[in-house]
Design an enzyme around this catalytic site. Structure first.
Site, PDB file in Angstrom:
ATOM      1  N   LYS A  23      39.455  30.243  34.458  1.00  0.00           N
ATOM      2  CA  LYS A  23      39.096  31.311  33.781  1.00  0.00           C
ATOM      3  C   LYS A  23      38.697  31.062  32.201  1.00  0.00           C
ATOM      4  O   LYS A  23      39.597  30.230  31.412  1.00  0.00           O
ATOM      5  CB  LYS A  23      40.236  32.223  33.861  1.00  0.00           C
ATOM      6  CG  LYS A  23      39.988  33.431  33.290  1.00  0.00           C
ATOM      7  CD  LYS A  23      41.133  34.669  33.502  1.00  0.00           C
ATOM      8  CE  LYS A  23      40.404  35.970  33.096  1.00  0.00           C
ATOM      9  NZ  LYS A  23      41.672  37.018  33.433  1.00  0.00           N
ATOM     10  N   LYS A  63      35.473  32.238  36.951  1.00  0.00           N
ATOM     11  CA  LYS A  63      35.171  33.602  36.311  1.00  0.00           C
ATOM     12  C   LYS A  63      35.173  33.211  34.938  1.00  0.00           C
ATOM     13  O   LYS A  63      35.848  32.580  34.082  1.00  0.00           O
ATOM     14  CB  LYS A  63      36.736  34.270  36.578  1.00  0.00           C
ATOM     15  CG  LYS A  63      36.706  35.775  35.895  1.00  0.00           C
ATOM     16  CD  LYS A  63      38.034  36.253  35.832  1.00  0.00           C
ATOM     17  CE  LYS A  63      38.053  37.494  35.154  1.00  0.00           C
ATOM     18  NZ  LYS A  63      39.499  38.264  35.495  1.00  0.00           N
TER      19      LYS A  63
END
Ligand code: PBG
Length: 338
Positions: free
Chosen positions: A206, A260
């Site tokens: 992330k 992400k």
């Protein structure tokens, strides 16, 4: 007399790439990747109350929903063939505190929604994020002490929250907080509480990204957030570090990996799939969605084609599926084409 065809043939020999592109039927035959409804995970936003569908300004076409409306949405998604939902709560500001204690309330908004959805639509998968940001008064994913996000105390709390989510019926826990050691700790916690079959989809890589902006409006953390998340999310400049971080999650027992945001990180999707071979998902995040919607609403791009092209790019990059706010729209479109 100069024959132009010969000029080109001297360069290409017998090779002409355009032969396979010459007609719809050849193009369909050689198409390498296909997007299907099975590739879609639909993130939805929850609010307290009943009977409310509340549009999110920064995400045209996306709404916050009360639990009863979320159940209706889940039925619709299941009818469209969408395999799973990912749920995010926007709880009352008064309930948010320094440590995100609402995460430890068994019947909090998130868990209420899981119970209601699993009861009404047992066949749709429910994936719950276990980060603390929807519950903290400062918008961080972990517990804030003396200006620092404390790792191990946060992990302890996240494990308890994950067990409550699994108790409520969550099929898969998706920790998005990027604390060290959380995957192994959650696995042990789930197993110790009889949740051996509840999976873990790790937000393994992330990145500290500008593309989360509209999401923070959706769950009202944007105005709360003090500072940034650079001490726990990955620097967008770093690819090898992202692979190392994912390797730890694999070792600790992640069943699936997530990258992400999505589109700016297709190289990471490819590297994770190559390195680990685990089911790998991209999260086409709020800012990616909004970029396409906003440009399409202005008539500057063909929104439908841009949506399909970006989703297909994830497949090409090795992903097994995509978390996307476009899920119902694209599922409807794919159904029409069959
Ligand atoms: C935080 C979290 C984020 C998103 C989901 N959970 C990022 C953030 O606010 O820092 C982003 C999702 C999106 O942008 O669509 N745990």
């Amino acid at each position: 007399m100069q024959d132009k065809t010969h000029l080109v043939d001297e360069i290409t020999g017998h090779r002409r790439m355009r032969r396979n592109r010459k007609a719809d039927w050849t193009r369909r035959m050689v198409q390498e990747n296909r997007l299907t409804v099975d590739d879609l995970i639909w993130p939805i936003f929850l609010i307290p109350g009943t009977g409310i569908v509340d549009p999110i300004t920064a995400m045209p076409g996306v709404n916050r929903m009360t639990v009863d409306k979320a159940v209706e949405a889940a039925k619709m998604a299941a009818d469209l063939g969408i395999p799973a939902l990912a749920t995010f709560p926007d709880i009352e500001i008064e309930l948010r505190d320094q440590t995100g204690s609402q995460a430890l309330v068994a019947n909090n908004l998130l868990n209420q929604a899981t119970r209601a959805i699993k009861q009404a639509v047992p066949n749709i998968g429910v994936i719950t994020d276990v980060a603390l940001d929807p519950f903290t008064s400062h918008g961080h994913d972990g517990i804030l002490r003396d200006g620092e996000i404390v790792n191990d105390e946060t992990v302890e709390q996240i494990v308890k929250a994950a067990i409550l989510q699994a108790d409520a019926g969550a099929d898969m826990i998706a920790p998005s907080d990027m604390m060290d050691g959380r995957i192994g700790a959650i696995r042990r916690g789930l197993d110790a509480h009889g949740h051996q079959m509840v999976g873990i989809m790790s937000y393994a890589t992330k990145f500290s990204s500008a593309f989360y902006g509209p999401y923070r409006e959706a769950i009202n953390t944007g105005g709360l957030l003090k500072g940034d998340k650079k001490s726990y999310y990955i620097d967008p400049a770093n690819g090898t570090e992202a692979v190392r971080d994912a390797a730890l999650d694999v070792e600790e027992g992640a069943d699936m990996l997530m990258v992400k945001p999505g589109l700016p990180y297709l190289d990471i999707c490819w590297r994770l799939k190559e390195a680990f071979g685990l089911p790998t998902f991209a999260y086409q995040v709020s800012g990616e969605y909004t970029q396409i919607k906003a440009a399409a609403m202005n008539g500057w791009i063909d929104g439908e084609r841009a949506m399909l092209e970006t989703l297909l790019s994830f497949k090409r990059a090795g992903c097994d599926g995509v978390l996307t706010y476009f899920a119902p729209e694209v599922a409807r479109l794919l159904a029409k084409r069959d």
